[in-house]
Design an enzyme around this catalytic site. Structure first.
Site, PDB file in Angstrom:
ATOM      1  N   SER A   1      23.646  54.400 -39.944  1.00 52.78           N
ATOM      2  CA  SER A   1      23.386  55.798 -39.603  1.00 52.78           C
ATOM      3  C   SER A   1      24.311  56.216 -38.468  1.00 52.78           C
ATOM      4  O   SER A   1      25.338  55.575 -38.234  1.00 52.78           O
ATOM      5  CB  SER A   1      21.908  55.969 -39.214  1.00 52.78           C
ATOM      6  OG  SER A   1      21.570  57.333 -39.152  1.00 52.78           O
ATOM      7  N   ASN A   2      23.991  57.262 -37.774  1.00 52.17           N
ATOM      8  CA  ASN A   2      24.801  57.737 -36.651  1.00 52.17           C
ATOM      9  C   ASN A   2      23.874  58.443 -35.657  1.00 52.17           C
ATOM     10  O   ASN A   2      22.677  58.576 -35.906  1.00 52.17           O
ATOM     11  CB  ASN A   2      25.920  58.668 -37.157  1.00 52.17           C
ATOM     12  CG  ASN A   2      25.352  59.860 -37.886  1.00 52.17           C
ATOM     13  OD1 ASN A   2      24.692  60.709 -37.308  1.00 52.17           O
ATOM     14  ND2 ASN A   2      25.574  59.917 -39.203  1.00 52.17           N
ATOM     15  N   GLY A   3      24.460  58.898 -34.556  1.00 52.78           N
ATOM     16  CA  GLY A   3      23.649  59.407 -33.445  1.00 52.78           C
ATOM     17  C   GLY A   3      23.345  60.890 -33.495  1.00 52.78           C
ATOM     18  O   GLY A   3      22.975  61.463 -32.466  1.00 52.78           O
TER      19      GLY A   3
ATOM     20  N   ALA B   1      25.173  65.241 -40.288  1.00 49.26           N
ATOM     21  CA  ALA B   1      26.167  64.176 -40.102  1.00 49.26           C
ATOM     22  C   ALA B   1      25.851  63.119 -41.161  1.00 49.26           C
ATOM     23  O   ALA B   1      25.112  62.161 -40.920  1.00 49.26           O
ATOM     24  CB  ALA B   1      26.050  63.603 -38.698  1.00 49.26           C
TER      25      ALA B   1
END
Ligand code: CTP
Length: 220
Positions: free
Chosen positions: A27-29, A94
């Site tokens: 995943s990402n932030g 995102a």
């Protein structure tokens, strides 16, 4: 003056999670705050707003219908039936660009050695839907970049068949961009507009973006 039928907006927001096994994922932030701010501001202006959101810890903005999803595939599946009826689609999510080629249905055990994960591309939600755009629809993308922000954003505007792109410098995480309260943006349109804004709180940035992409819709 308000338009007689309120514009219908569809937005994506937040990160996606691409599971490796039942307890681990890529995943990402992304906090989801920019997408949620846009959805809330659009609803406050009288738009009918559907928000398809990856996993975030934010409550639904007032007046916004939120569908919660996990992966890029889920996000595309949730957006597909809604896209045809929207006037404006804004892809703020995102989205993970890759997912594990194989999902392990049981928790993977370590074996002491290195682990190689084979990844495959996820669907590009924005590009897939923008290819189905019909006359009168406005499609807006975001471009999260750490360098050559304007050049890369222009390329995405063209290759993804967009009307607007919101370029976002994410080179200083936590200060501006993905996981922060403020944002600085550069809006570029297919028609040649170039508008800069910020740094400013994401709510103010949301208002600026809607002023540009929804001309004629006056704040209530
Ligand atoms: N996007 C999408 N589906 C994907 C990847 C991106 O809908 N699988 C959308 C994002 O929501 C954003 C835009 O495409 O509106 C650009 O996303 P970004 O992450 O900046 O770029 P990518 O297309 O992923 O390209 P790259 O990672 O090479 O910069």
């Amino acid at each position: 003056m308000k338009t007689s039928t309120p514009p219908r907006l569809l937005l994506t927001a937040g990160p996606t999670r691409e599971h490796i096994d039942p307890v681990r994922f890529l995943s990402n932030g992304s906090s989801g705050r920019m997408g949620y701010a846009l959805a809330g501001e659009a609803a406050a202006r009288g738009c009918a707003v559907e928000l398809v959101s990856g996993p975030v810890s934010l409550p639904a903005p007032e007046g916004v219908s939120v569908r919660r999803v996990v992966s890029a595939a889920d996000m595309l599946a949730a957006c597909e039936p809604l896209f045809g009826a929207c006037d404006v689609f804004i892809a703020v999510a995102a989205v993970a660009d890759y997912r594990p080629r194989v999902f392990a249905s049981e928790k993977m055990k370590k074996n002491g050695g290195a682990l190689t994960l084979e990844l495959e591309p996820t669907a590009d939600i924005l590009k897939t839907l923008a290819a189905r755009k019909h006359p009168g629809q406005t499609v807006v993308g975001f471009a999260a970049e750490t360098r050559d922000v304007e050049a890369y954003a222009r390329r995405k505007l063209e290759t993804k068949n967009l009307d607007w792109i919101v370029a976002n410098d994410v080179s200083r995480p936590g200060i501006i961009g993905m996981d922060s309260a403020d944002n600085t943006v550069l809006l570029l349109s297919r028609a040649g507009a170039r508008l800069a804004f910020g740094p400013a709180p994401k709510q103010a940035v949301a208002g600026f973006i809607l002023d540009a992409v929804l001309p004629g819709l006056v704040r209530q």
